[in-house]
Design an enzyme around this catalytic site. Structure first.
Site, PDB file in Angstrom:
ATOM      1  CG  ASP A  22      16.427 -28.053  10.281  1.00  0.00           C
ATOM      2  OD1 ASP A  22      15.550 -28.605   9.600  1.00  0.00           O
ATOM      3  OD2 ASP A  22      16.567 -26.819  10.307  1.00  0.00           O
ATOM      4  CD  GLU A  67      23.730 -24.546   8.032  1.00  0.00           C
ATOM      5  OE1 GLU A  67      23.010 -24.906   8.978  1.00  0.00           O
ATOM      6  OE2 GLU A  67      23.283 -23.987   7.014  1.00  0.00           O
ATOM      7  CE1 TYR A 108      20.321 -28.619   8.919  1.00  0.00           C
ATOM      8  CE2 TYR A 108      22.052 -27.746  10.338  1.00  0.00           C
ATOM      9  CZ  TYR A 108      21.098 -27.551   9.357  1.00  0.00           C
ATOM     10  OH  TYR A 108      20.935 -26.325   8.790  1.00  0.00           O
TER      11      TYR A 108
END
Length: 374
Positions: free
Chosen positions: A147, A46, A129
DNA sequence: CATACGTGGGC
DNA sequence: TGCCCAAGTAT
């Protein structure tokens, strides 16, 4: 907010979840970070994927996990090696924050990645996020992971004309996701939204005819899918003129310098350089003076061996590249080093200095009279 | 809230 | 060629 709620009511949420998740399970790409749900690997992926394309990330992810397979390995690694693993990926503070956060997880949380929004959000580099992505993907917790993809997809599905470039818009979409997210499989739901944004519901010319949730899409129904999302933004870049020099000592070693620990390209290595305030002041003498004043090194500049432009998101570097000889001792401090051609590959250089080094190598191997022009 | 913070690819 | 990005966060 009322408008969005109204549009949510037009959607059969169970059908939407089912159509979206079924499509994802059938069509999802086979990506290296989807082999298991190890929270550490989810986390690494991520962070790498922030503002970065999947195809770019894949080889970096594989090498990073090879070098640092666990939280302990990353926590104990030298920062220089961690930066080397990130070399070329950009946004380097991401990986320095990641290592810092991983060390905190090791020390404060017994090596377990936190599994609540409140705690995980305190970690460096973990914003709203990333918190939602890790919690949903690694732990199956129904948190939104909003996102750019999710904002684009939901702009269209719910016909939302909010400007997604505005920070305040994110909460509108988080609200929408909270209303729509599958509590049975939050991981698949969040990933499906992003996968759909990447593969089908693309920024320009979305493939609506292939879309598994077309029948739920308010923008498609209105025929306005191409107008959405609304996204304002004008990036103005600033120009910076640099003179950089590839300096060798009498043994042919090269002088390199470690950049400061904050700001642009923090803690990466570079070749000695100075900013030229007035673009025309490229006389040898003035440049030499600047190197002495600002970096305390004496040198003999030889010639301009090339020139390059490097575009960042917020500025442009125009670099005139010199070669030369170091005529003083190497400056004190661990931020200066003299390295051989072989050793230099162990240091992390940002792309503009990789380009510069390449130009130097080409110059040394086959001197080109035209290179002296510029 | 606006800006700093990288890079390589697409059109 | 130049502009817009692409799975954002920190300040």
């Amino acid at each position: 907010m009322m408008i969005e709620l109204k549009n949510i009511e037009k959607i059969n949420i169970n059908d939407f979840q089912h159509d979206l998740i079924s499509w994802f399970k059938a069509e999802q790409r086979d990506l290296p970070w989807r082999k298991d749900r190890d929270p550490y690997k989810v986390w690494v992926s991520e962070i790498m994927l922030q503002q970065t394309r999947v195809d770019t990330v894949i080889p970096y992810f594989n090498r990073f996990i090879d070098w640092f397979p666990t939280i302990d390995d990353l926590a104990e690694a030298e920062e220089d090696k961690v930066l080397k693993a990130w070399e070329g990926l950009g946004y380097y503070s991401r990986v320095r924050n990641l290592q810092s956060a991983v060390r905190e997880v090791k020390e404060k949380y017994n090596g377990e990645v936190p599994n609540t929004p409140e705690v995980i959000s305190t970690l460096k580099g973990v914003g709203p996020y990333t918190a939602g992505a890790i919690l949903s993907i690694a732990y199956g917790i129904p948190e939104p992971a909003v996102d750019g993809n999710v904002m684009r997809v939901f702009s269209r599905i719910l016909n939302i004309w909010e400007d997604i470039a505005k920070p305040s818009s994110r909460k509108v979409f988080e609200h929408a996701v909270r209303e729509m997210i599958s509590h049975e499989d939050p991981s698949a739901f969040n990933q499906a939204l992003m996968e759909l944004g990447a593969l089908v519901c693309t920024p320009t010319s979305p493939s609506c005819l292939l879309c598994p949730v077309r029948e739920h899409c308010q923008a498609f129904e209105e025929g306005v899918q191409a107008e959405l999302p609304i996204k304002t933004k004008k990036n103005k870049t600033r120009d910076v003129q640099l003179a950089a020099v590839l300096l060798t000592d009498e043994e042919g070693r090269i002088l390199i310098h470690k950049r400061p620990s904050d700001g642009l390209l923090a803690n990466l290595w570079e070749f000695p350089n100075v900013e030229i305030q007035h673009p025309l002041h490229h006389e040898r003498e003035k440049i030499s003076e600047l190197f002495e004043q600002e970096l305390q090194i004496h040198l003999k500049l030889e010639k301009i061996i090339g020139q390059l432009e490097h575009v960042f998101s917020h500025l442009v570097w125009n670099i005139k590249i010199y070669n030369g000889e170091l005529q003083s001792n190497i400056p004190e401090g661990s931020d200066w080093k003299l390295v051989t051609l072989d050793e230099i590959k162990d240091y992390a250089f940002p792309v503009p200095y990789q380009k510069m080094f390449k130009i130097y190598l080409e110059y040394s191997n086959r001197p080109d009279p035209n290179a002296a022009k510029a």
